[in-house]
Design a protein around this motif. Sequence first.
Motif, PDB file in Angstrom:
ATOM      1  N   PRO A  39      -6.300   5.260   8.242  1.00 41.89           N
ATOM      2  CA  PRO A  39      -5.859   4.183   7.339  1.00 41.89           C
ATOM      3  C   PRO A  39      -4.884   4.718   6.295  1.00 41.89           C
ATOM      4  O   PRO A  39      -5.013   5.847   5.817  1.00 41.89           O
ATOM      5  N   LEU A  40      -3.890   3.888   5.942  1.00 41.55           N
ATOM      6  CA  LEU A  40      -2.800   4.331   5.081  1.00 41.55           C
ATOM      7  C   LEU A  40      -3.034   4.005   3.617  1.00 41.55           C
ATOM      8  O   LEU A  40      -3.563   2.932   3.290  1.00 41.55           O
ATOM      9  N   PRO A  41      -2.602   4.892   2.727  1.00 43.17           N
ATOM     10  CA  PRO A  41      -2.526   4.496   1.320  1.00 43.17           C
ATOM     11  C   PRO A  41      -1.591   3.302   1.209  1.00 43.17           C
ATOM     12  O   PRO A  41      -0.575   3.229   1.908  1.00 43.17           O
ATOM     13  N   VAL A  42      -1.915   2.355   0.342  1.00 42.96           N
ATOM     14  CA  VAL A  42      -1.133   1.122   0.277  1.00 42.96           C
ATOM     15  C   VAL A  42      -0.681   0.862  -1.148  1.00 42.96           C
ATOM     16  O   VAL A  42      -1.427   1.042  -2.107  1.00 42.96           O
ATOM     17  N   ILE A  43       0.573   0.450  -1.275  1.00 43.04           N
ATOM     18  CA  ILE A  43       1.164   0.104  -2.560  1.00 43.04           C
ATOM     19  C   ILE A  43       1.368  -1.401  -2.595  1.00 43.04           C
ATOM     20  O   ILE A  43       2.055  -1.959  -1.731  1.00 43.04           O
ATOM     21  N   SER A  44       0.760  -2.065  -3.567  1.00 42.79           N
ATOM     22  CA  SER A  44       0.922  -3.512  -3.738  1.00 42.79           C
ATOM     23  C   SER A  44       1.917  -3.752  -4.862  1.00 42.79           C
ATOM     24  O   SER A  44       1.763  -3.202  -5.961  1.00 42.79           O
ATOM     25  N   VAL A  76       3.174  -0.676   2.310  1.00 38.26           N
ATOM     26  CA  VAL A  76       3.561  -1.436   1.123  1.00 38.26           C
ATOM     27  C   VAL A  76       3.394  -2.921   1.403  1.00 38.26           C
ATOM     28  O   VAL A  76       3.794  -3.409   2.464  1.00 38.26           O
ATOM     29  N   VAL A  77       2.791  -3.619   0.464  1.00 38.96           N
ATOM     30  CA  VAL A  77       2.682  -5.075   0.547  1.00 38.96           C
ATOM     31  C   VAL A  77       3.382  -5.660  -0.679  1.00 38.96           C
ATOM     32  O   VAL A  77       2.987  -5.407  -1.811  1.00 38.96           O
ATOM     33  N   VAL A  78       4.448  -6.406  -0.443  1.00 44.77           N
ATOM     34  CA  VAL A  78       5.274  -6.999  -1.490  1.00 44.77           C
ATOM     35  C   VAL A  78       5.041  -8.506  -1.484  1.00 44.77           C
ATOM     36  O   VAL A  78       5.106  -9.131  -0.428  1.00 44.77           O
ATOM     37  N   LEU A 124      -0.816   0.129  -7.511  1.00 47.08           N
ATOM     38  CA  LEU A 124      -0.055  -1.029  -7.962  1.00 47.08           C
ATOM     39  C   LEU A 124       1.293  -0.573  -8.499  1.00 47.08           C
ATOM     40  O   LEU A 124       1.393   0.457  -9.165  1.00 47.08           O
ATOM     41  N   TRP A 125       2.322  -1.373  -8.187  1.00 51.65           N
ATOM     42  CA  TRP A 125       3.684  -1.085  -8.644  1.00 51.65           C
ATOM     43  C   TRP A 125       4.232  -2.363  -9.267  1.00 51.65           C
ATOM     44  O   TRP A 125       4.043  -3.463  -8.735  1.00 51.65           O
ATOM     45  N   GLY A 126       4.917  -2.210 -10.383  1.00 53.06           N
ATOM     46  CA  GLY A 126       5.536  -3.379 -11.007  1.00 53.06           C
ATOM     47  C   GLY A 126       6.702  -2.957 -11.870  1.00 53.06           C
ATOM     48  O   GLY A 126       6.812  -1.788 -12.273  1.00 53.06           O
ATOM     49  N   THR A 127       7.576  -3.904 -12.160  1.00 49.09           N
ATOM     50  CA  THR A 127       8.737  -3.626 -12.993  1.00 49.09           C
ATOM     51  C   THR A 127       8.939  -4.745 -13.991  1.00 49.09           C
ATOM     52  O   THR A 127       8.660  -5.906 -13.690  1.00 49.09           O
ATOM     53  N   SER A 128       9.373  -4.403 -15.192  1.00 48.52           N
ATOM     54  CA  SER A 128       9.601  -5.367 -16.267  1.00 48.52           C
ATOM     55  C   SER A 128       8.313  -6.138 -16.564  1.00 48.52           C
ATOM     56  O   SER A 128       7.300  -5.530 -16.872  1.00 48.52           O
ATOM     57  N   PHE A 129       8.292  -7.458 -16.404  1.00 46.46           N
ATOM     58  CA  PHE A 129       7.088  -8.210 -16.759  1.00 46.46           C
ATOM     59  C   PHE A 129       5.912  -7.835 -15.861  1.00 46.46           C
ATOM     60  O   PHE A 129       4.787  -7.671 -16.317  1.00 46.46           O
TER      61      PHE A 129
END
Length: 317
Positions: A39-44, A76-78, A124-129
């Motif tokens: 199973p893969l590490p996942v970035i949301s 990655v799940v966007v 978790l990944w996010g930008t600005s707000f």
Amino acid sequence: MEDPQFVKSEVKIPSKTPGWDLDAWKFLPMTASGSSSRPLPVISADISDRAHGISANKRMGLSLFAERFASLGYAVVVFDYRRWGTSAGTPRHIVFVSEQLDDYRTVVKYVRQQAEFDPQKVVLWGTSFSGGHVTALSSEKNLNLTAVIAQCPFLGLGSGSSRLTKALLKTVLAGIHDILRQTFGMTPRYMPAVAQPGQVGLLTAPGSVEGMNLILPAEEGVYPNEVSASSLFELPFYNPRASGARITCPVLLVAAEQDNLCPLGFFHELKGLSPKVQLVSFPLGHFELYNEKGSMEAMVSFLEEHVPLDGSAPKSD
């Protein structure tokens, strides 16, 4: 042109509101095609916030980040928030911080239920707000996050935001008008998310319109540049750094030193609240950071340190 090192597909994720699905893209590295793969590490991630976190969608450049991470071996799940982009929900283009935080929690729960993802390596990944959102969520112990990356995150309004001007007064009145319209079942009153200084709009700091134009995709119709006027009132009471002392996982803050939207001082304040917070900064403005290669390299180094792909346990802090 090189062959892509990932496979992209579309998925629908049921949100907290029955019947309102979150529209998402799933990026899987090519190495995940074999049945024996672990199973893969996942970035949301979400990007419904290229204009100060409030008016963009996943079609506005997030693929570049997702493709890089997937090419390295991460899943990655966007996604788009409810009411935004291609996700469901009406009325459209209204900001409710509580809804957006819940959408992140929903996606975290979803990825943990998928056999292809490692439930113990969720980032978790996010930008600005949305960078503010992931920062706030990093303090929620029950989410059991492995790491968080926040690029030029909104960490609260700066002192200059409260300066009373004629334009601000008109903007506030537009927000009140919108509340009244929606209270009586009418359609929202919208205003530009990004406007020139002195105009009515949510984001009117000098250089905001020009900065937005720099990062807009060539495809027309991707960016509506509108937000319900009452969304303005979500900002003054939102302080993602308030829970900084309770951060539970490694957090990378990527700051723009010349950012006139997200004050650099707040980054240092948050870093001082928790030893788990790392800070890297670049001598750039808010919108310039999106195209800074050094920002991406800092994120990659952070992932390699805290979310290893070799099956070993993440580094403890």
